[in-house]
Design a protein around this motif. Structure first.
Motif, PDB file in Angstrom:
ATOM      1  N   ASN A 213      48.551  41.652  36.429  1.00 34.73           N
ATOM      2  CA  ASN A 213      48.210  41.314  37.810  1.00 34.73           C
ATOM      3  C   ASN A 213      47.708  39.877  37.956  1.00 34.73           C
ATOM      4  OD1 ASN A 213      45.718  41.637  36.590  1.00 34.73           O
ATOM      5  ND2 ASN A 213      44.814  42.741  38.293  1.00 34.73           N
TER       6      ASN A 213
ATOM      7  N   SER B 162      45.602  33.129  39.456  1.00 34.68           N
ATOM      8  CA  SER B 162      45.575  33.914  40.682  1.00 34.68           C
ATOM      9  C   SER B 162      45.650  35.384  40.283  1.00 34.68           C
ATOM     10  CB  SER B 162      46.759  33.529  41.570  1.00 34.68           C
ATOM     11  OG  SER B 162      46.738  34.251  42.763  1.00 34.68           O
ATOM     12  N   LYS B 163      44.695  36.168  40.770  1.00 41.62           N
ATOM     13  CA  LYS B 163      44.619  37.576  40.380  1.00 41.62           C
ATOM     14  C   LYS B 163      44.597  38.442  41.625  1.00 41.62           C
ATOM     15  CE  LYS B 163      41.591  40.779  37.951  1.00 41.62           C
ATOM     16  NZ  LYS B 163      40.302  40.934  37.280  1.00 41.62           N
ATOM     17  N   LYS B 164      45.480  39.447  41.657  1.00 43.41           N
ATOM     18  CA  LYS B 164      45.518  40.358  42.797  1.00 43.41           C
ATOM     19  C   LYS B 164      44.254  41.212  42.831  1.00 43.41           C
ATOM     20  CE  LYS B 164      50.471  40.947  43.267  1.00 43.41           C
ATOM     21  NZ  LYS B 164      51.588  41.899  43.217  1.00 43.41           N
TER      22      LYS B 164
ATOM     23  N   GLU C 254      48.037  43.593  48.898  1.00 44.23           N
ATOM     24  CA  GLU C 254      49.100  42.651  48.530  1.00 44.23           C
ATOM     25  C   GLU C 254      48.747  41.200  48.844  1.00 44.23           C
ATOM     26  OE1 GLU C 254      52.154  42.951  46.989  1.00 44.23           O
ATOM     27  OE2 GLU C 254      51.464  44.948  46.446  1.00 44.23           O
ATOM     28  N   SER C 255      47.984  40.977  49.909  1.00 39.08           N
ATOM     29  CA  SER C 255      47.693  39.602  50.338  1.00 39.08           C
ATOM     30  C   SER C 255      46.298  39.138  49.930  1.00 39.08           C
ATOM     31  CB  SER C 255      47.857  39.479  51.851  1.00 39.08           C
ATOM     32  OG  SER C 255      46.947  40.352  52.498  1.00 39.08           O
TER      33      SER C 255
ATOM     34  N   PHE D 134      43.922  37.810  47.074  1.00 43.06           N
ATOM     35  CA  PHE D 134      43.942  37.215  45.744  1.00 43.06           C
ATOM     36  C   PHE D 134      42.625  36.524  45.446  1.00 43.06           C
ATOM     37  CE2 PHE D 134      48.379  37.453  46.882  1.00 43.06           C
ATOM     38  CZ  PHE D 134      48.986  37.836  45.699  1.00 43.06           C
TER      39      PHE D 134
END
Length: 71
Positions: free
Chosen positions: A5, A27-29, A33-34, A36
């Motif tokens: 992720n 960048s990590k979820k 979905e949007s 980060f």
């Protein structure tokens, strides 16, 4: 480069003065979905040799530990 992720970006940029630098972004979820979480480091051209030497030393240490664990 995406791993699980997390996505890593290696950006070479130039500022208004013409100085070149490396910008490394992770960048990590999180959750949606949007959504980060982002972390960033900047390495300036004049610090690059020392940064790379230390990075290489860290990689060699990690690899030596991996080899030790494998037997």
């Amino acid at each position: 480069m995406t791993v699980g992720n997390r996505t890593y970006f290696f950006n070479v940029k130039e500022n208004r003065s013409g100085d070149v630098f490396l910008n490394v972004v992770e960048s990590k979820k999180r959750g949606t979905e949007s959504d980060f979480e982002r972390h960033s480091i900047v390495v300036f051209e004049e610090d690059m040799a020392g940064f790379l030497a230390s990075f290489d030393k860290a990689i060699r240490f990690i690899r030596s530990r991996e080899q030790t664990r494998r037997g």
